[in-house]
Design a protein around this motif. Structure first.
Motif, PDB file in Angstrom:
ATOM      1  N   ILE A  37       3.387  19.139   6.551  1.00  0.00           N
ATOM      2  CA  ILE A  37       4.169  19.923   5.597  1.00  0.00           C
ATOM      3  C   ILE A  37       3.228  20.733   4.706  1.00  0.00           C
ATOM      4  O   ILE A  37       2.128  20.290   4.379  1.00  0.00           O
ATOM      5  N   VAL A  38       3.649  21.916   4.324  1.00  0.00           N
ATOM      6  CA  VAL A  38       2.857  22.788   3.460  1.00  0.00           C
ATOM      7  C   VAL A  38       3.551  22.915   2.101  1.00  0.00           C
ATOM      8  O   VAL A  38       4.773  23.086   2.033  1.00  0.00           O
ATOM      9  N   GLY A  39       2.789  22.827   1.037  1.00  0.00           N
ATOM     10  CA  GLY A  39       3.366  22.955  -0.303  1.00  0.00           C
ATOM     11  C   GLY A  39       2.367  22.565  -1.360  1.00  0.00           C
ATOM     12  O   GLY A  39       1.219  22.236  -1.059  1.00  0.00           O
TER      13      GLY A  39
ATOM     14  N   ARG B 225       0.857  -1.193   0.000  1.00  0.00           N
ATOM     15  CA  ARG B 225       0.000   0.000   0.000  1.00  0.00           C
ATOM     16  C   ARG B 225       0.888   1.235   0.000  1.00  0.00           C
ATOM     17  O   ARG B 225       1.754   1.386   0.859  1.00  0.00           O
ATOM     18  N   ILE B 226       0.645   2.122  -0.956  1.00  0.00           N
ATOM     19  CA  ILE B 226       1.354   3.401  -1.015  1.00  0.00           C
ATOM     20  C   ILE B 226       0.353   4.510  -0.709  1.00  0.00           C
ATOM     21  O   ILE B 226      -0.683   4.629  -1.367  1.00  0.00           O
ATOM     22  N   GLY B 227       0.654   5.297   0.293  1.00  0.00           N
ATOM     23  CA  GLY B 227      -0.217   6.388   0.707  1.00  0.00           C
ATOM     24  C   GLY B 227       0.408   7.095   1.883  1.00  0.00           C
ATOM     25  O   GLY B 227       1.575   6.864   2.232  1.00  0.00           O
ATOM     26  N   LEU B 228      -0.358   7.948   2.513  1.00  0.00           N
ATOM     27  CA  LEU B 228       0.131   8.678   3.680  1.00  0.00           C
ATOM     28  C   LEU B 228       0.182   7.740   4.870  1.00  0.00           C
ATOM     29  O   LEU B 228      -0.783   7.022   5.157  1.00  0.00           O
ATOM     30  N   GLU B 229       1.322   7.711   5.553  1.00  0.00           N
ATOM     31  CA  GLU B 229       1.434   6.892   6.751  1.00  0.00           C
ATOM     32  C   GLU B 229       0.457   7.417   7.803  1.00  0.00           C
ATOM     33  O   GLU B 229      -0.120   8.481   7.662  1.00  0.00           O
ATOM     34  N   ASN B 230       0.271   6.669   8.867  1.00  0.00           N
ATOM     35  CA  ASN B 230      -0.718   7.023   9.878  1.00  0.00           C
ATOM     36  C   ASN B 230      -0.269   8.244  10.682  1.00  0.00           C
ATOM     37  O   ASN B 230       0.142   8.140  11.842  1.00  0.00           O
TER      38      ASN B 230
ATOM     39  N   ARG C  36       3.238  15.137  -2.717  1.00  0.00           N
ATOM     40  CA  ARG C  36       3.340  13.754  -3.196  1.00  0.00           C
ATOM     41  C   ARG C  36       4.785  13.267  -3.126  1.00  0.00           C
ATOM     42  O   ARG C  36       5.051  12.127  -2.746  1.00  0.00           O
ATOM     43  N   SER C  37       5.688  14.148  -3.485  1.00  0.00           N
ATOM     44  CA  SER C  37       7.106  13.788  -3.442  1.00  0.00           C
ATOM     45  C   SER C  37       7.580  13.618  -2.004  1.00  0.00           C
ATOM     46  O   SER C  37       8.254  12.630  -1.674  1.00  0.00           O
ATOM     47  N   ARG C  38       7.235  14.551  -1.132  1.00  0.00           N
ATOM     48  CA  ARG C  38       7.683  14.508   0.252  1.00  0.00           C
ATOM     49  C   ARG C  38       7.134  13.305   1.004  1.00  0.00           C
ATOM     50  O   ARG C  38       7.784  12.765   1.900  1.00  0.00           O
TER      51      ARG C  38
ATOM     52  N   LYS D  29       8.379   8.616  -8.973  1.00  0.00           N
ATOM     53  CA  LYS D  29       9.717   8.130  -8.613  1.00  0.00           C
ATOM     54  C   LYS D  29       9.659   7.217  -7.403  1.00  0.00           C
ATOM     55  O   LYS D  29      10.321   6.166  -7.361  1.00  0.00           O
ATOM     56  N   ALA D  30       8.872   7.600  -6.420  1.00  0.00           N
ATOM     57  CA  ALA D  30       8.736   6.770  -5.224  1.00  0.00           C
ATOM     58  C   ALA D  30       8.047   5.450  -5.545  1.00  0.00           C
ATOM     59  O   ALA D  30       8.421   4.398  -5.013  1.00  0.00           O
ATOM     60  N   ILE D  31       7.050   5.505  -6.428  1.00  0.00           N
ATOM     61  CA  ILE D  31       6.346   4.279  -6.808  1.00  0.00           C
ATOM     62  C   ILE D  31       7.297   3.300  -7.487  1.00  0.00           C
ATOM     63  O   ILE D  31       7.312   2.102  -7.165  1.00  0.00           O
ATOM     64  N   VAL D  32       8.115   3.794  -8.422  1.00  0.00           N
ATOM     65  CA  VAL D  32       9.080   2.937  -9.115  1.00  0.00           C
ATOM     66  C   VAL D  32      10.026   2.288  -8.105  1.00  0.00           C
ATOM     67  O   VAL D  32      10.266   1.069  -8.131  1.00  0.00           O
ATOM     68  N   LYS D  33      10.564   3.079  -7.210  1.00  0.00           N
ATOM     69  CA  LYS D  33      11.500   2.573  -6.209  1.00  0.00           C
ATOM     70  C   LYS D  33      10.853   1.510  -5.326  1.00  0.00           C
ATOM     71  O   LYS D  33      11.448   0.452  -5.058  1.00  0.00           O
TER      72      LYS D  33
END
Length: 306
Positions: free
Chosen positions: A278-280, A268-273, A286-288, A294-298
């Motif tokens: 962070i603001v942006g 599962r890829i998503g925000l941890e609990n 998505r990157s942070r 890129k994170a999905i590929v890794k």
């Protein structure tokens, strides 16, 4: 997505005087055409989301097909009791619109990050939960939900992928396939589908064939597509701009366990609990939070190596 939603709603309202749009003092610059064309079918209830759901329920019980509109969490968490006790309990014909799913309003901070909505609302009886993956799906979704009737939640992103197309029709309760592959299945909901699509292209360069599925319908969910992914690909990776607990990944896990089907690989890829403090911009967050292409590929590479 918002423009496609309102354009589709205008077309429906042209032939149906029972369609009513309620807004919580939002949507300026978008709803003017609807308001001028159907003045008796549009009401600005002010910054009073709880009252908006109560009013919507009353109108629905009198035969109206009601759409409520607010941004992010305001039209959901602020009035969850009314959604549960008024709309869902009475199976009222209300489509609840939240514009700004996930990190759409990323620069406004955690209060505007809509990252628990899918989990909370899919736990309620008598409600459908839909998160369109593309601009076109936003219009298709509101059309289907009004025609189907009942209580529904429609989560709109402020962004949408431009390079995703599918030959599959839009049906509530069914998914769409965007790319073929046998090594792994990437299942995404909402506009983050674009990141999954980009990741599949990069994975193909590395010799990995990734199927890409857009799961716009969280409840009801496409059980057949999940079974097919387990049976005919090497595993499932879920991708959502949402807390990992209770969202898309959890829903798919439940289907697999209920059916006694174990994917070859599962992630599962998503925000941890945690809260997204962070603001942006949406893309920056998505990157942070490790859910961009890129994170999905890794993560897929690491998963397939284990």
């Amino acid at each position: 997505m918002r423009d496609n939603f309102i354009n589709a709603l205008i077309k429906l309202a042209e032939n149906d005087k029972d369609i009513v749009l309620l807004t919580g003092d939002l949507g300026f610059g978008v709803f003017e055409k609807f308001e001028s064309s159907f003045p008796g079918q549009y009401f600005n209830v002010g910054v009073a989301e709880q009252n908006m759901i109560g009013l919507a329920t009353g109108l629905a019980l009198e035969g109206k097909k009601v759409v409520t509109y607010s941004i992010g969490n305001f039209g959901i968490l602020r009035c969850l009791e009314q959604i549960r006790n008024d709309a869902c309990y009475h199976d009222a014909n209300i489509t609840i619109i939240a514009n700004g799913g996930g990190f759409s309003y990323g620069s406004l901070g955690m209060s505007h990050h809509t990252t628990e909505d899918l989990a909370i609302l899919r736990s309620l009886p008598n409600i459908s939960v839909v998160a369109p993956c593309t601009e076109d799906e936003a219009g298709e979704a509101i059309t289907s939900m009004i025609m189907n009737g009942g209580t529904g939640y429609l989560r709109l992103d402020k962004s949408s992928p431009k390079d995703c197309s599918s030959k599959d029709p839009f049906v509530i309760g069914k998914s769409r396939r965007y790319k073929e592959g046998k090594d792994i299945t990437l299942i995404a909901t909402g506009s983050i589908l674009g990141e999954a699509n980009t990741a599949s292209v990069e994975l193909k360069k590395l010799g990995i064939e990734a199927r890409v599925v857009g799961m716009h319908s969280i409840k009801p969910i496409d059980v057949d597509a999940i079974i097919d992914a387990v049976s005919n690909t090497g595993g499932i990776v879920t991708i959502e701009e949402h807390n990992k607990d209770g969202g898309l990944g959890s829903a798919i896990s439940e289907v697999c366990m209920d059916l006694g089907m174990i994917p070859g690989k599962f992630l599962r890829i998503g925000l941890e609990n945690k809260y997204s403090s962070i603001v942006g911009s949406q893309q920056y967050l998505r990157s942070r939070y490790d859910m961009d292409s890129k994170a999905i590929v890794k993560k897929v590479l690491n998963l397939l190596e284990t």
